[in-house]
Design a protein around this motif. Structure first.
Motif, PDB file in Angstrom:
ATOM      1  N   VAL A  75     -35.432 -19.501  49.886  1.00 35.64           N
ATOM      2  CA  VAL A  75     -34.017 -19.416  49.537  1.00 35.64           C
ATOM      3  C   VAL A  75     -33.633 -17.945  49.564  1.00 35.64           C
ATOM      4  O   VAL A  75     -34.279 -17.121  48.906  1.00 35.64           O
ATOM      5  N   SER A  76     -32.618 -17.614  50.330  1.00 36.65           N
ATOM      6  CA  SER A  76     -32.237 -16.212  50.488  1.00 36.65           C
ATOM      7  C   SER A  76     -30.726 -16.076  50.448  1.00 36.65           C
ATOM      8  O   SER A  76     -29.985 -17.026  50.742  1.00 36.65           O
ATOM      9  N   ALA A  77     -30.282 -14.885  50.089  1.00 37.13           N
ATOM     10  CA  ALA A  77     -28.850 -14.594  50.014  1.00 37.13           C
ATOM     11  C   ALA A  77     -28.649 -13.109  50.237  1.00 37.13           C
ATOM     12  O   ALA A  77     -29.546 -12.285  49.999  1.00 37.13           O
ATOM     13  N   MET A  78     -27.463 -12.765  50.688  1.00 33.96           N
ATOM     14  CA  MET A  78     -27.131 -11.358  50.941  1.00 33.96           C
ATOM     15  C   MET A  78     -25.641 -11.156  50.744  1.00 33.96           C
ATOM     16  O   MET A  78     -24.822 -11.962  51.182  1.00 33.96           O
ATOM     17  N   LEU A  79     -25.305 -10.069  50.072  1.00 33.37           N
ATOM     18  CA  LEU A  79     -23.908  -9.687  49.841  1.00 33.37           C
ATOM     19  C   LEU A  79     -23.678  -8.304  50.426  1.00 33.37           C
ATOM     20  O   LEU A  79     -24.410  -7.356  50.128  1.00 33.37           O
ATOM     21  N   GLU A  80     -22.660  -8.209  51.270  1.00 38.05           N
ATOM     22  CA  GLU A  80     -22.236  -6.929  51.829  1.00 38.05           C
ATOM     23  C   GLU A  80     -20.845  -6.625  51.290  1.00 38.05           C
ATOM     24  O   GLU A  80     -19.867  -7.261  51.683  1.00 38.05           O
ATOM     25  N   GLN A  81     -20.762  -5.673  50.385  1.00 39.29           N
ATOM     26  CA  GLN A  81     -19.505  -5.319  49.721  1.00 39.29           C
ATOM     27  C   GLN A  81     -19.017  -3.983  50.259  1.00 39.29           C
ATOM     28  O   GLN A  81     -19.732  -2.975  50.194  1.00 39.29           O
ATOM     29  N   ARG A  82     -17.813  -3.988  50.794  1.00 43.31           N
ATOM     30  CA  ARG A  82     -17.218  -2.753  51.314  1.00 43.31           C
ATOM     31  C   ARG A  82     -16.207  -2.236  50.298  1.00 43.31           C
ATOM     32  O   ARG A  82     -15.138  -2.819  50.101  1.00 43.31           O
ATOM     33  N   PHE A  83     -16.538  -1.132  49.641  1.00 44.52           N
ATOM     34  CA  PHE A  83     -15.659  -0.544  48.639  1.00 44.52           C
ATOM     35  C   PHE A  83     -14.552   0.280  49.280  1.00 44.52           C
ATOM     36  O   PHE A  83     -13.490   0.476  48.682  1.00 44.52           O
ATOM     37  N   ALA A  84     -14.803   0.786  50.482  1.00 42.98           N
ATOM     38  CA  ALA A  84     -13.824   1.564  51.224  1.00 42.98           C
ATOM     39  C   ALA A  84     -14.106   1.344  52.705  1.00 42.98           C
ATOM     40  O   ALA A  84     -15.182   0.851  53.070  1.00 42.98           O
ATOM     41  N   PRO A  85     -13.154   1.682  53.567  1.00 50.16           N
ATOM     42  CA  PRO A  85     -13.424   1.493  55.004  1.00 50.16           C
ATOM     43  C   PRO A  85     -14.642   2.251  55.495  1.00 50.16           C
ATOM     44  O   PRO A  85     -15.206   1.884  56.526  1.00 50.16           O
ATOM     45  N   THR A  86     -15.064   3.292  54.772  1.00 49.26           N
ATOM     46  CA  THR A  86     -16.198   4.099  55.225  1.00 49.26           C
ATOM     47  C   THR A  86     -17.426   3.961  54.340  1.00 49.26           C
ATOM     48  O   THR A  86     -18.396   4.697  54.533  1.00 49.26           O
ATOM     49  N   PHE A  87     -17.414   3.039  53.378  1.00 52.65           N
ATOM     50  CA  PHE A  87     -18.567   2.900  52.484  1.00 52.65           C
ATOM     51  C   PHE A  87     -18.796   1.424  52.165  1.00 52.65           C
ATOM     52  O   PHE A  87     -17.868   0.716  51.774  1.00 52.65           O
ATOM     53  N   ALA A  88     -20.046   0.971  52.354  1.00 57.73           N
ATOM     54  CA  ALA A  88     -20.416  -0.415  52.070  1.00 57.73           C
ATOM     55  C   ALA A  88     -21.751  -0.432  51.342  1.00 57.73           C
ATOM     56  O   ALA A  88     -22.638   0.403  51.608  1.00 57.73           O
ATOM     57  N   PHE A  89     -21.895  -1.375  50.421  1.00 62.66           N
ATOM     58  CA  PHE A  89     -23.119  -1.552  49.656  1.00 62.66           C
ATOM     59  C   PHE A  89     -23.663  -2.944  49.931  1.00 62.66           C
ATOM     60  O   PHE A  89     -22.913  -3.927  49.958  1.00 62.66           O
TER      61      PHE A  89
END
Length: 354
Positions: free
Chosen positions: A294-308
C-alpha cells in the motif's frame, strides 16, 4: 431597326487533367486503392496513438513511476523560454534501495527539436534527442555511456503517424559490422472509432543469445468521449497485460492493471489498483496491489516555484515500510514578461540612487 451587338469570345482555357506518373497497366490497381482510401476515410477513424503510449494514462495515474524513498531535492533554473532551456541539479540520499547520488541535467527544446542530457556522480552520461521532421515523422535517439560493463547502450527509432494508424521501428545497440542488435517493429491500426488493434515484433540477432521473431498482440478500446480506456497486450511466453483507466471527474482518475504470467508450469499474477486526485495546488496518488503493498504520495506546491513531496509504502506481507520526502525548487533569471507571466505590483523595482 434594332441593332444587335456581338461580343468577341476568345478560345476556352481548358486545362487537361494531370497525367498519372504510373504506367497505364497499373490503373486498375490505383482505382482499387482510390476506392479503398475513400471508403477508409468515410469510416471516421482517428489516430490511435503509438504502441509506446498504449498505457500512458495508467502510468500517469499509478505510483510506479513516481514513488521514492529517502530524501531527494531537485533544483531547476530556467535560462530561456523560447527556445526552452533549463538546467537541473538532482540529489538523493538515505534510500533503502539505492546509493546516494547526484545528477546534473539540461533540457533544450523548440518546435522541432527536443534534447535532454545528464551526467551523474559516477560519470555515467545519458542523453535523448527527438527531431520532428514534419507532422507525421519523428526520429528519436537515446544514448548511455557508463563505466560498468554492459551498461552502455544506444537506441534509435522512428515514428510515423498516419491518419488512423501508427508505425514505429526501433533498433537497440545495432552494429553495422555484423548486423547484430535488438530490433523492434510495431503497428497500431484503428478498426472502428473506438477500437484499435496492432502487433509488435521483437527480433534479436547476435549477442549472448539470439531470439527469433517474437510477436505480441495489442488491443485498445476507448469510449467515444475518451473518458475511459481499456487495453490488452498478449506477449510471448504466456505473458498477458491488461489495463483499465477511467476519468471519474475533472479532478479524479482511477486505473487498474493486471499482469499474468503462465510459463514453465507456473502461474503468477499481480493486480494493481490506483487513483489520482488533483487539487488546486497539490496532487495526491494512492495505490494498492495484490502483493500486499500500500503506497501513497502527496505533491504539494506552495508556490509556482516551490513544491514539497512526501511518499510512503507499507509491505504487509514482508512487514516492511519506507518513506520519502523531497523538494522541488525552480528559479529563473527571466523577467515575468519573458516567462509569459503577469508582472506583480511594483515590478520592475525602482532603480537605486547613484
Amino acid at each position: 431597326m434594332a441593332s444587335t451587338s456581338q461580343e468577341k469570345v476568345g478560345p476556352l482555357d481548358v486545362t487537361p487533367p494531370p497525367k498519372s506518373v504510373l504506367p497505364s497497366f497499373l490503373s486498375p490497381v490505383t482505382n482499387v486503392y482510390d476506392r479503398f482510401a475513400q471508403w477508409r476515410s468515410s469510416l471516421g477513424l482517428s489516430y490511435p496513438g503509438n504502441v509506446e503510449s498504449l498505457q500512458k494514462e495508467v502510468k500517469a495515474t499509478h505510483l510506479t513511476n513516481y514513488i521514492f524513498d529517502g530524501a531527494r531535492a531537485d533544483l531547476t533554473k530556467a535560462l530561456s523560454v523560447t527556445p526552452a532551456f533549463q538546467v537541473t541539479h538532482s540529489f538523493s540520499l538515505a534510500s533503502q534501495t539505492a546509493l546516494p547520488s547526484y545528477n546534473f541535467g539540461a533540457i533544450f527544446a523548440n518546435s522541432k527539436v527536443f534534447m535532454q542530457g545528464g551526467v551523474d556522480h559516477e560519470g555515467t552520461v545519458n542523453g535523448r534527442f527527438n527531431a520532428g521532421w514534419n507532422d507525421k515523422n519523428v526520429t528519436k535517439a537515446q544514448l548511455q555511456l557508463s563505466q560498468q560493463h554492459g551498461a552502455s547502450m544506444i537506441q534509435m527509432e522512428h515514428d510515423y503517424q498516419g491518419a488512423d494508424y501508427s508505425l514505429n521501428v526501433k533498433a537497440l545497440n545495432p552494429s553495422p559490422v555484423d548486423a547484430s542488435g535488438i530490433f523492434i517493429g510495431s503497428y497500431l491500426q484503428s478498426i472502428t472509432p473506438n477500437l484499435a488493434l496492432g502487433s509488435e515484433v521483437l527480433y534479436q540477432r547476435g549477442g549472448p543469445m539470439e531470439i527469433p521473431a517474437a510477436p505480441s498482440y495489442l488491443a485498445k478500446y476507448m469510449s467515444s468521449d475518451k473518458s475511459w480506456i481499456a487495453t490488452a497486450q498478449l506477449q510471448p511466453m504466456g505473458m498477458l497485460s491488461a489495463t483499465y483507466w477511467q476519468k471519474l471527474s475533472e479532478k479524479v482518475e482511477a486505473a487498474a492493471d493486471l499482469q499474468v504470467v503462465v510459463a514453465n508450469g507456473k502461474r503468477e499474477g499481480v493486480a494493481t489498483l490506483g487513483a489520482k486526485y488533483d487539487l488546486r495546488m497539490a496532487t495526491f496518488r494512492a495505490q494498492l496491489d495484490s502483493t500486499g503493498k500500500v503506497s501513497a504520495m502527496l505533491e504539494q506546491r506552495f508556490a509556482p516555484t516551490f513544491a514539497f513531496m512526501v511518499a510512503g509504502e507499507i509491505d504487509h506481507f514482508k512487514n516492511a515500510a519506507k518513506i520519502g520526502v523531497g523538494v522541488m525548487i525552480e528559479s529563473s533569471s527571466l523577467t515575468p514578461e519573458e516567462m509569459g507571466l503577469v508582472p506583480p505590483p511594483g515590478y520592475p523595482p525602482p532603480a537605486p540612487y547613484p
